[in-house]
Design a protein around this motif. Structure first.
Motif, PDB file in Angstrom:
ATOM      1  N   ARG A  43       0.832  -1.215   0.000  1.00 38.19           N
ATOM      2  CA  ARG A  43       0.000   0.000   0.000  1.00 38.19           C
ATOM      3  C   ARG A  43       0.859   1.255   0.000  1.00 38.19           C
ATOM      4  NH1 ARG A  43      -4.650  -1.509   4.462  1.00 38.19           N
ATOM      5  NH2 ARG A  43      -5.820  -2.943   3.153  1.00 38.19           N
ATOM      6  N   TYR A  44       1.924   1.212   0.759  1.00 38.14           N
ATOM      7  CA  TYR A  44       2.823   2.356   0.853  1.00 38.14           C
ATOM      8  C   TYR A  44       3.428   2.675  -0.516  1.00 38.14           C
ATOM      9  CZ  TYR A  44       7.062   4.940   2.153  1.00 38.14           C
ATOM     10  OH  TYR A  44       8.066   5.863   2.246  1.00 38.14           O
ATOM     11  N   LEU A  45       3.953   1.658  -1.186  1.00 43.60           N
ATOM     12  CA  LEU A  45       4.564   1.877  -2.493  1.00 43.60           C
ATOM     13  C   LEU A  45       3.530   2.369  -3.501  1.00 43.60           C
ATOM     14  CD1 LEU A  45       6.858  -1.280  -2.589  1.00 43.60           C
ATOM     15  CD2 LEU A  45       7.585   1.098  -2.294  1.00 43.60           C
ATOM     16  N   ALA A  46       2.307   1.808  -3.428  1.00 39.11           N
ATOM     17  CA  ALA A  46       1.247   2.256  -4.339  1.00 39.11           C
ATOM     18  C   ALA A  46       0.893   3.716  -4.093  1.00 39.11           C
ATOM     19  CB  ALA A  46       0.012   1.371  -4.178  1.00 39.11           C
ATOM     20  N   ALA A  47       0.879   4.115  -2.823  1.00 43.28           N
ATOM     21  CA  ALA A  47       0.521   5.492  -2.470  1.00 43.28           C
ATOM     22  C   ALA A  47       1.576   6.497  -2.913  1.00 43.28           C
ATOM     23  CB  ALA A  47       0.286   5.609  -0.973  1.00 43.28           C
ATOM     24  N   LEU A  48       2.794   6.043  -3.142  1.00 45.85           N
ATOM     25  CA  LEU A  48       3.873   6.940  -3.553  1.00 45.85           C
ATOM     26  C   LEU A  48       3.723   7.409  -4.998  1.00 45.85           C
ATOM     27  CD1 LEU A  48       6.970   5.154  -1.968  1.00 45.85           C
ATOM     28  CD2 LEU A  48       5.916   7.293  -1.211  1.00 45.85           C
ATOM     29  N   GLY A  49       2.955   6.661  -5.785  1.00 48.52           N
ATOM     30  CA  GLY A  49       2.794   7.030  -7.183  1.00 48.52           C
ATOM     31  C   GLY A  49       4.112   6.970  -7.928  1.00 48.52           C
ATOM     32  N   PRO A  50       4.435   7.979  -8.747  1.00 52.79           N
ATOM     33  CA  PRO A  50       5.685   7.970  -9.528  1.00 52.79           C
ATOM     34  C   PRO A  50       6.934   7.890  -8.659  1.00 52.79           C
ATOM     35  CG  PRO A  50       4.182   9.653 -10.344  1.00 52.79           C
ATOM     36  CD  PRO A  50       3.591   9.140  -9.070  1.00 52.79           C
ATOM     37  N   SER A  56      13.145  -0.021  -4.083  1.00 50.13           N
ATOM     38  CA  SER A  56      13.271  -1.420  -4.458  1.00 50.13           C
ATOM     39  C   SER A  56      13.096  -2.264  -3.208  1.00 50.13           C
ATOM     40  CB  SER A  56      14.629  -1.706  -5.102  1.00 50.13           C
ATOM     41  OG  SER A  56      14.725  -1.090  -6.368  1.00 50.13           O
ATOM     42  N   VAL A  57      12.803  -3.550  -3.399  1.00 56.33           N
ATOM     43  CA  VAL A  57      12.494  -4.440  -2.286  1.00 56.33           C
ATOM     44  C   VAL A  57      13.396  -5.666  -2.328  1.00 56.33           C
ATOM     45  CG1 VAL A  57      10.716  -5.906  -1.227  1.00 56.33           C
ATOM     46  CG2 VAL A  57      10.081  -3.683  -2.243  1.00 56.33           C
ATOM     47  N   VAL A  58      13.934  -6.039  -1.169  1.00 57.61           N
ATOM     48  CA  VAL A  58      14.667  -7.298  -1.017  1.00 57.61           C
ATOM     49  C   VAL A  58      13.832  -8.215  -0.130  1.00 57.61           C
ATOM     50  CG1 VAL A  58      16.713  -8.431  -0.107  1.00 57.61           C
ATOM     51  CG2 VAL A  58      16.934  -6.239  -1.288  1.00 57.61           C
ATOM     52  N   ASP A  69       2.534  -8.510  -6.831  1.00 61.30           N
ATOM     53  CA  ASP A  69       1.761  -7.269  -6.967  1.00 61.30           C
ATOM     54  C   ASP A  69       2.686  -6.057  -7.011  1.00 61.30           C
ATOM     55  OD1 ASP A  69      -0.603  -8.705  -6.922  1.00 61.30           O
ATOM     56  OD2 ASP A  69      -1.020  -8.315  -4.801  1.00 61.30           O
ATOM     57  N   ILE A  70       3.713  -6.079  -6.176  1.00 60.90           N
ATOM     58  CA  ILE A  70       4.672  -4.966  -6.149  1.00 60.90           C
ATOM     59  C   ILE A  70       5.443  -4.898  -7.463  1.00 60.90           C
ATOM     60  CG2 ILE A  70       6.781  -4.129  -5.036  1.00 60.90           C
ATOM     61  CD1 ILE A  70       5.656  -5.215  -2.381  1.00 60.90           C
ATOM     62  N   GLN A  71       5.832  -6.048  -7.988  1.00 63.58           N
ATOM     63  CA  GLN A  71       6.502  -6.068  -9.286  1.00 63.58           C
ATOM     64  C   GLN A  71       5.625  -5.468 -10.373  1.00 63.58           C
ATOM     65  OE1 GLN A  71       7.422 -10.316  -9.506  1.00 63.58           O
ATOM     66  NE2 GLN A  71       9.600  -9.864  -9.397  1.00 63.58           N
ATOM     67  N   ASN A  72       4.332  -5.750 -10.299  1.00 63.76           N
ATOM     68  CA  ASN A  72       3.404  -5.225 -11.305  1.00 63.76           C
ATOM     69  C   ASN A  72       3.278  -3.712 -11.241  1.00 63.76           C
ATOM     70  OD1 ASN A  72       2.871  -7.778 -12.336  1.00 63.76           O
ATOM     71  ND2 ASN A  72       1.079  -8.107 -11.024  1.00 63.76           N
ATOM     72  N   MET A  73       3.692  -3.122 -10.120  1.00 68.13           N
ATOM     73  CA  MET A  73       3.717  -1.656 -10.019  1.00 68.13           C
ATOM     74  C   MET A  73       4.957  -1.071 -10.709  1.00 68.13           C
ATOM     75  SD  MET A  73       2.908  -1.024  -6.009  1.00 68.13           S
ATOM     76  CE  MET A  73       1.646  -1.937  -5.133  1.00 68.13           C
ATOM     77  N   GLY A  74       5.878  -1.950 -11.116  1.00 68.80           N
ATOM     78  CA  GLY A  74       7.128  -1.478 -11.696  1.00 68.80           C
ATOM     79  C   GLY A  74       8.238  -1.328 -10.689  1.00 68.80           C
ATOM     80  N   VAL A  75       8.039  -1.839  -9.462  1.00 73.51           N
ATOM     81  CA  VAL A  75       9.065  -1.789  -8.419  1.00 73.51           C
ATOM     82  C   VAL A  75       9.819  -3.114  -8.419  1.00 73.51           C
ATOM     83  CG1 VAL A  75       9.494  -1.581  -5.936  1.00 73.51           C
ATOM     84  CG2 VAL A  75       7.708  -0.197  -7.022  1.00 73.51           C
ATOM     85  N   HIS A  76      11.135  -3.043  -8.445  1.00 72.90           N
ATOM     86  CA  HIS A  76      11.928  -4.275  -8.494  1.00 72.90           C
ATOM     87  C   HIS A  76      11.891  -4.996  -7.147  1.00 72.90           C
ATOM     88  CE1 HIS A  76      15.030  -7.051  -9.840  1.00 72.90           C
ATOM     89  NE2 HIS A  76      15.580  -6.908  -8.641  1.00 72.90           N
ATOM     90  N   VAL A  77      11.708  -6.317  -7.198  1.00 72.67           N
ATOM     91  CA  VAL A  77      11.752  -7.164  -6.008  1.00 72.67           C
ATOM     92  C   VAL A  77      12.860  -8.192  -6.207  1.00 72.67           C
ATOM     93  CG1 VAL A  77      10.506  -8.760  -4.504  1.00 72.67           C
ATOM     94  CG2 VAL A  77       9.283  -6.867  -5.615  1.00 72.67           C
TER      95      VAL A  77
END
Length: 411
Positions: A43-50, A56-58, A69-77
Motif C-alpha cells: 500500500r505504501y509503495l502504491a501510495a507513492l505514485g511515480p 526497491s524491495v529485497v 503485486d509490487i513487481q506489477n507496479m514497476g518496483v523491483h523485487v
C-alpha cells in the motif's frame, strides 16, 4: 538458510539522480507473502505514485503474491531465496554487495528477520552508510509465546537497537513492550498502519454479494473475521462465542476469511459444538474490499500478537462496527466506535457482538459511519507516507527526531 540464486544477480536500483533531494530507498522484508506488514509495504509503495520508482524491495525468501503485486507496479523485487533454519554466507555476501554497489540513501527494514538482515547487510561498510529505519509490526505481550529463534532475534535486535537511525512501531503498545525488553527508546517513532479509504468503503451491494458467495439464507446476521489461521488469532474462541450467540437466539453466521481455515482448530471446534453449518470459511481471496462491507459486525478474537490489525482498520473504513480483544492498540484503534473485550473470553465476545446485533441496523450504521470518520481522520495513506518521509530525512541527515513528532491517535 540457503540461497539458490547466483551472487551475480544484483538488486536493480534506480540510477542516481542529479537531483540530490531524491532519496533512493531499499526495503528489506522477511517475505512477500500475505501478511500485515507485507500488505502495508504494498500500500505504501502504491501510495507513492511515480515516487515509487526510487524504491526497491529485497525479500529474504522468495517472491510471494504481494511481491508479484509490487513487481506489477514497476518496483523491483529481489528474492534471496533463504530457507528457515539454514545460514548462507553467500546470501550475506550478496546482501552486502548489493548495498555497497548501489546508491542507497536509506535502508527500510520490515519485520524482525528483515531488521536483523539489514544490520548484517550494512556491517563492515566503510564510509558513509545509508540511513537505517527498522519497522516493527508485531506486539510482544509475552516474548515466551514467540518461537525460540524469534526470541533470540528480538533480543539481538534490542542489543543492536542503539545503532539504528529510527525504529518505527505501528502501535503504541508494541513500542512500550519492545522498549521494556531493551529497544532504544530514543529511536522510537509511532507510525500507525493506514488504509486506502477509496478502496475500503461502504457498499450497499456488498451484503447480497457476500450472501451469494457464502450460499446462506439472506436473513442471517454475518459476523466476520479476516486473517490467516494461527493460534494467536484464537478463532476457537470465536467459534465458542458463535455457539453462545446461537443459544441466545441470534440468527448469526460466523465468517472466516483467510488462509488455512479449512480443517483448522476453529473448524474442528465448530464441528464439535454442532455449529458447522453456521460457520462459513473462505480461503484466500483477492476481493476482500468487496466482501467486508457486507458484514454486520467484525470480530477480532486475537489472544496475543496483534499490534495494529489492518483487518479492523479495513472494516472500520467500510463502515462495519467492530468488537475487538484488548491486544496491541486495538482499543485505541476503535475508540468509542466499537467494543473492547478481554482476550480469550468467548462469553465476553458473545455478549458484545450480541449487543450490537440486538441494537439494530440503524445503530450499527451509526457506529459504522463514526468508525469510517475515525479512520479518515487518523489513519490515511497521505499521513502514512509523510511520516515515513520524515523518518527517512531524519536518519539520512543524522538529525534526531523530536519527541513531539511521535504521533498519537486522537481519542
Amino acid at each position: 538458510m540457503h540461497s539458490s540464486l547466483s551472487q551475480e544477480s544484483l538488486l536493480v536500483m534506480p540510477k542516481k539522480s542529479k537531483n540530490t533531494n531524491i532519496m533512493i530507498i531499499v526495503h528489506f522484508i522477511t517475505s512477500t507473502g500475505v501478511g500485515g506488514a507485507q500488505i502495508m509495504l504494498k500500500r505504501y509503495l502504491a501510495a507513492l505514485g511515480p515516487e515509487a520508482k526510487n524504491h526497491s524491495v529485497v525479500s529474504l525468501t522468495g517472491i510471494g503474491s504481494i511481491g508479484r503485486d509490487i513487481q506489477n507496479m514497476g518496483v523491483h523485487v529481489e528474492p534471496l531465496g533463504l530457507k528457515p533454519g539454514r545460514v548462507s554466507l553467500s546470501a550475506i555476501a550478496k546482501m552486502r554487495k548489493m548495498l555497497r554497489q548501489q546508491p542507497v540513501s536509506v535502508v527500510h527494514a520490515w519485520m524482525y528477520h528483515g531488521c536483523l538482515a539489514s544490520i548484517i547487510g550494512l556491517a563492515g561498510r566503510f564510509g558513509k552508510k545509508p540511513g537505517l529505519v527498522w519497522g516493527v509490526h508485531h506486539s510482544l505481550q509475552d516474548i515466551k509465546k514467540e518461537k525460540f529463534s524469534s526470541q533470540m532475534i528480538i533480543r539481538i535486535m534490542a542489543a543492536l537497537s542503539g545503532s539504528v537511525g529510527r525504529i518505527t512501531y505501528c502501535s503504541d503498545v508494541s513500542r512500550n513492550q519492545h522498549e521494556a525488553i531493551g529497544f532504544n527508546a530514543k529511536k522510537s517513532a509511532l507510525i500507525p498502519n493506514a488504509v486506502d479509504t477509496s478502496e475500503f468503503k461502504p457498499d450497499p451491494a456488498a451484503r447480497d454479494r457476500l450472501i451469494e458467495v457464502l450460499g446462506i439464507p439472506g436473513d442471517r446476521l454475518m459476523v466476520g473475521n479476516v486473517s490467516r489461521s494461527h493460534p494467536m488469532k484464537d478463532h476457537v474462541s470465536m467459534m465458542r462465542a458463535t455457539a453462545k450467540m446461537l443459544d441466545e437466539g441470534h440468527n448469526v453466521q460466523a465468517v472466516l476469511i483467510g488462509e488455512g481455515h479449512t480443517g483448522s482448530a476453529a473448524a474442528v471446534e465448530a464441528q464439535s459444538l454442532g455449529i458447522a453449518d453456521r460457520v462459513s470459511i473462505l480461503e484466500m481471496r483477492h476481493d476482500i474490499a468487496k466482501l467486508v462491507p457486507g458484514l454486520d459486525v467484525f470480530l477480532l478474537s486475537s489472544a496475543w500478537g496483534e499490534a495494529f490489525p489492518l483487518a479492523v482498520t479495513e472494516a472500520m473504513s467500510a463502515e462495519v462496527p467492530c468488537v475487538v480483544t484488548d491486544v496491541g492498540d486495538c482499543a485505541k484503534l476503535v475508540g468509542d466506535t466499537g467494543t473492547v473485550v478481554p482476550p480469550s473470553d468467548a462469553n465476553a465476545q458473545a455478549s458484545a457482538v450480541g449487543a450490537l446485533l440486538s441494537a439494530g441496523e440503524e445503530e450499527r450504521a451509526r457506529l459504522g459511519r463514526a468508525a469510517r470518520l475515525r479512520v479518515q481522520d487518523n489513519f490515511s495513506m497521505n499521513q502514512y507516507v509523510q511520516l515515513h518521509r520524515d523518518a527517512y530525512h531524519s536518519v539520512q541527515s543524522g538529525r534526531p527526531q523530536a519527541a513531539h513528532n511521535i504521533r498519537s491517535m486522537s481519542a
